[in-house]
Every structure is written in C-alpha cells, then in structure tokens.
Design a protein around this motif. Sequence first.
Motif, PDB file in Angstrom:
ATOM      1  N   VAL A   1     -20.480  40.833  79.860  1.00 16.47           N
ATOM      2  CA  VAL A   1     -20.314  42.223  79.336  1.00 16.47           C
ATOM      3  C   VAL A   1     -20.235  42.345  77.853  1.00 16.47           C
ATOM      4  O   VAL A   1     -19.608  41.279  77.293  1.00 16.47           O
ATOM      5  N   GLU A   2     -21.052  42.830  77.166  1.00 18.45           N
ATOM      6  CA  GLU A   2     -21.184  42.745  75.667  1.00 18.45           C
ATOM      7  C   GLU A   2     -20.725  44.211  75.000  1.00 18.45           C
ATOM      8  O   GLU A   2     -21.568  44.827  75.104  1.00 18.45           O
ATOM      9  N   CYS A   3     -19.639  44.123  74.515  1.00 18.07           N
ATOM     10  CA  CYS A   3     -19.271  45.399  73.743  1.00 18.07           C
ATOM     11  C   CYS A   3     -19.256  46.712  74.291  1.00 18.07           C
ATOM     12  O   CYS A   3     -19.784  47.714  74.050  1.00 18.07           O
ATOM     13  N   ASP A   4     -18.654  46.754  75.561  1.00 16.88           N
ATOM     14  CA  ASP A   4     -18.234  48.103  76.141  1.00 16.88           C
ATOM     15  C   ASP A   4     -17.002  48.717  75.544  1.00 16.88           C
ATOM     16  O   ASP A   4     -16.105  48.032  75.087  1.00 16.88           O
ATOM     17  N   LEU A   5     -17.127  49.897  75.154  1.00 22.36           N
ATOM     18  CA  LEU A   5     -16.026  50.762  74.537  1.00 22.36           C
ATOM     19  C   LEU A   5     -14.922  51.554  75.614  1.00 22.36           C
ATOM     20  O   LEU A   5     -15.370  51.952  76.647  1.00 22.36           O
TER      21      LEU A   5
ATOM     22  N   ARG B   1      -7.592  51.292  71.509  1.00 22.06           N
ATOM     23  CA  ARG B   1      -9.119  51.447  71.577  1.00 22.06           C
ATOM     24  C   ARG B   1      -9.848  50.236  71.278  1.00 22.06           C
ATOM     25  O   ARG B   1      -9.615  49.576  70.166  1.00 22.06           O
ATOM     26  N   SER B   2     -10.534  49.631  72.005  1.00 21.30           N
ATOM     27  CA  SER B   2     -11.072  48.351  72.092  1.00 21.30           C
ATOM     28  C   SER B   2     -12.530  48.299  72.592  1.00 21.30           C
ATOM     29  O   SER B   2     -12.913  49.072  73.331  1.00 21.30           O
ATOM     30  N   VAL B   3     -13.199  46.922  72.189  1.00 21.06           N
ATOM     31  CA  VAL B   3     -14.418  46.905  72.584  1.00 21.06           C
ATOM     32  C   VAL B   3     -14.414  45.674  73.417  1.00 21.06           C
ATOM     33  O   VAL B   3     -13.563  44.436  73.237  1.00 21.06           O
TER      34      VAL B   3
ATOM     35  N   SER C   1     -10.593  41.850  74.757  1.00 23.56           N
ATOM     36  CA  SER C   1     -10.162  43.302  74.292  1.00 23.56           C
ATOM     37  C   SER C   1      -9.907  43.191  72.789  1.00 23.56           C
ATOM     38  O   SER C   1      -8.929  42.836  72.181  1.00 23.56           O
ATOM     39  N   VAL C   2     -11.143  43.517  72.039  1.00 27.52           N
ATOM     40  CA  VAL C   2     -11.185  43.535  70.514  1.00 27.52           C
ATOM     41  C   VAL C   2     -10.807  44.787  69.973  1.00 27.52           C
ATOM     42  O   VAL C   2     -11.125  46.135  70.236  1.00 27.52           O
ATOM     43  N   ARG C   3      -9.528  44.897  69.167  1.00 30.81           N
ATOM     44  CA  ARG C   3      -9.095  46.117  68.701  1.00 30.81           C
ATOM     45  C   ARG C   3     -10.023  46.857  67.436  1.00 30.81           C
ATOM     46  O   ARG C   3     -10.151  46.079  66.518  1.00 30.81           O
ATOM     47  N   VAL C   4     -10.412  48.078  67.600  1.00 33.22           N
ATOM     48  CA  VAL C   4     -11.555  48.338  66.676  1.00 33.22           C
ATOM     49  C   VAL C   4     -11.265  48.418  65.439  1.00 33.22           C
ATOM     50  O   VAL C   4     -12.006  48.183  64.296  1.00 33.22           O
ATOM     51  N   HIS C   5      -9.863  49.067  65.320  1.00 34.32           N
ATOM     52  CA  HIS C   5      -9.294  49.341  63.905  1.00 34.32           C
ATOM     53  C   HIS C   5      -8.962  47.998  62.953  1.00 34.32           C
ATOM     54  O   HIS C   5      -9.202  47.902  62.023  1.00 34.32           O
ATOM     55  N   LEU C   6      -8.566  46.917  64.060  1.00 36.90           N
ATOM     56  CA  LEU C   6      -8.438  45.751  63.236  1.00 36.90           C
ATOM     57  C   LEU C   6      -9.693  45.180  62.773  1.00 36.90           C
ATOM     58  O   LEU C   6      -9.808  44.338  62.021  1.00 36.90           O
TER      59      LEU C   6
ATOM     60  N   ILE D   1     -11.862  57.040  65.242  1.00 37.89           N
ATOM     61  CA  ILE D   1     -12.278  56.105  66.188  1.00 37.89           C
ATOM     62  C   ILE D   1     -12.465  56.429  67.382  1.00 37.89           C
ATOM     63  O   ILE D   1     -11.510  56.940  67.902  1.00 37.89           O
ATOM     64  N   PHE D   2     -13.561  56.246  68.021  1.00 39.89           N
ATOM     65  CA  PHE D   2     -13.685  56.770  69.428  1.00 39.89           C
ATOM     66  C   PHE D   2     -13.986  58.324  69.462  1.00 39.89           C
ATOM     67  O   PHE D   2     -14.087  58.511  70.744  1.00 39.89           O
ATOM     68  N   LYS D   3     -13.997  58.816  68.632  1.00 40.03           N
ATOM     69  CA  LYS D   3     -14.330  60.272  68.584  1.00 40.03           C
ATOM     70  C   LYS D   3     -15.660  60.491  68.326  1.00 40.03           C
ATOM     71  O   LYS D   3     -16.532  59.772  67.543  1.00 40.03           O
ATOM     72  N   ASN D   4     -16.278  61.621  68.847  1.00 40.05           N
ATOM     73  CA  ASN D   4     -17.893  61.937  68.777  1.00 40.05           C
ATOM     74  C   ASN D   4     -17.760  62.618  67.284  1.00 40.05           C
ATOM     75  O   ASN D   4     -16.859  63.355  66.835  1.00 40.05           O
TER      76      ASN D   4
END
Length: 258
Positions: A127-131, A140-142, A161-166, A201-204
């Motif tokens: 699995v690569e980079c699922d939001l 909110r993680s990748v 689980s990579v925190r996107v804001h970090l 982040i994670f908003k359209n």
Amino acid sequence: MSKPLMHLASALLFALSFLSLPAEAKPPALGLDPNVALGAYKGMVEEHFAGIVRTTRALALTKEAKSGKWKSIEPVLRNFSKDLPTDATVWYAMPDGSYYSTESGGLTSQNLKDRAYFPKLLANKDVECDLVISKSTGHRSVIVASPVTRDGKVVAAIGVSVRVHLLSDLVSEDIVLPDGTYFYALDPTAKIVLHRYIGRIFKNVDDVADESLGDEFRKIMTSNQGTFEYRLNGKKIIAIFLKSEPLGWYFFFAQEIK
C-alpha cells in the motif's frame, strides 16, 4: 542545512524571481528551468515515501516480522519509528484487522479490516500513500504498508502512518519563504494533501474556495506540469505545478501577486 535543502533553497530563489514576473513576461535566460525548485520539493517528498516503502519491505522479510508476534517485532518497529523525521506511527497488523502500534505501545482497540487499503495487503500487495484519518491517533495521515508472508500466506502487515502536516513542516523547516509564498500538493481529485495551513489538509479545493475554482484546478491537472493563475479570497495567485508519477499527486509552488 542539509545538502538537499541547500539545493532546494537555491532553486527557490530562482523560482521566486520567476513567479514575481508579470504574466506576460518570460523568465530570465539563466540556463535554469524555473521548475527546478518545484521538482526538488516534489523529489524530497517522493524520496521520503520511497524510503519508507523500502524499509517496510525489508522488515517484512525478517524472522521477527514473520513470527506473527508483537513482542518479537516491537523493538525493531520502535527503532524504525524513531528514525523517521515525520514522527510517524508504525504498526503491525494481523490478518483479522487487529493491530499493534508504536503509538499505543501495544494492541490497539481499533481494527483495520474496514479500511479500503486492507484487502490489498491481504492480497500480498504493498500500500503506497493512501490518505486516511488514523484510527489510532486521529491524525490526517498517509499510509504506507507491506504484507508479511510465511509459506506463501499473508500472516501480518507492517505499516506506517505519516502525519501530513509534519511532512509539510519537514520540507519547509530550514527554508524561510517570503510572505505570501508557499507550497502545497493535491491528489487527482483536487483534495489538499500537503499545505502550510493544517486546517486545509484533506479538504477539497471546493471546500476552501468556490466550486468553479475546484473545476479549474481539476481542468489544469489534466496536464503533468504548467503555470496556473487564479484568485482565492480576493487575492491573485500565480503558481507552477508538477505531477508526481510515483504518488499521483500534483505539487504546486504559489505566490500571491499584489
């Protein structure tokens, strides 16, 4: 400052001069592609995830991972988590969806079997980079994960689980950008994946602007790269963008024009 960030900072200076030009002007003929800054930014993010994938795959081959026992793999995963600059949570999942994490220190009360990516792991695929919104942390993680097999059967999975804001902070922590200048990234549906403003982040794009702007973004993202002018909250913005083939994301480098 690390060498990659030094190169990125130098590239940014050039790109900023390009973005400051009137729309009809051409970038100075300095023998340097103005997209080099954006390419460096994109490359750093791609390499971060590529490094995680390489590590999860390698760990999945170890006897500790194949044991199916958290106590055996826990020390290795804790060291992996500490080595990640994005303070990521590393987890060890069972085929029934139950999982252990470095965040909780053991078995969590959550289950992954309803996650869209979990059947892929059970089918012995990475699995690569699922939001996602992390079940264990709420962040909110990748997600990046690899299956663990024994005798041809999936017996577990190792995930991060990579925190996107970090991750956004990691890219810009050593770079001071002028006011009104920033990076962001969108997925193919125009969902905001990376941004300096955590609340976006994670908003359209449609959620932070009117629907027509979202349509404009989706239209220009039929190209792999280009320049894009738009208005947001009454401000004129010019951006250059570049698609990441490995991630499927579109990276933007934008500047407000006064």
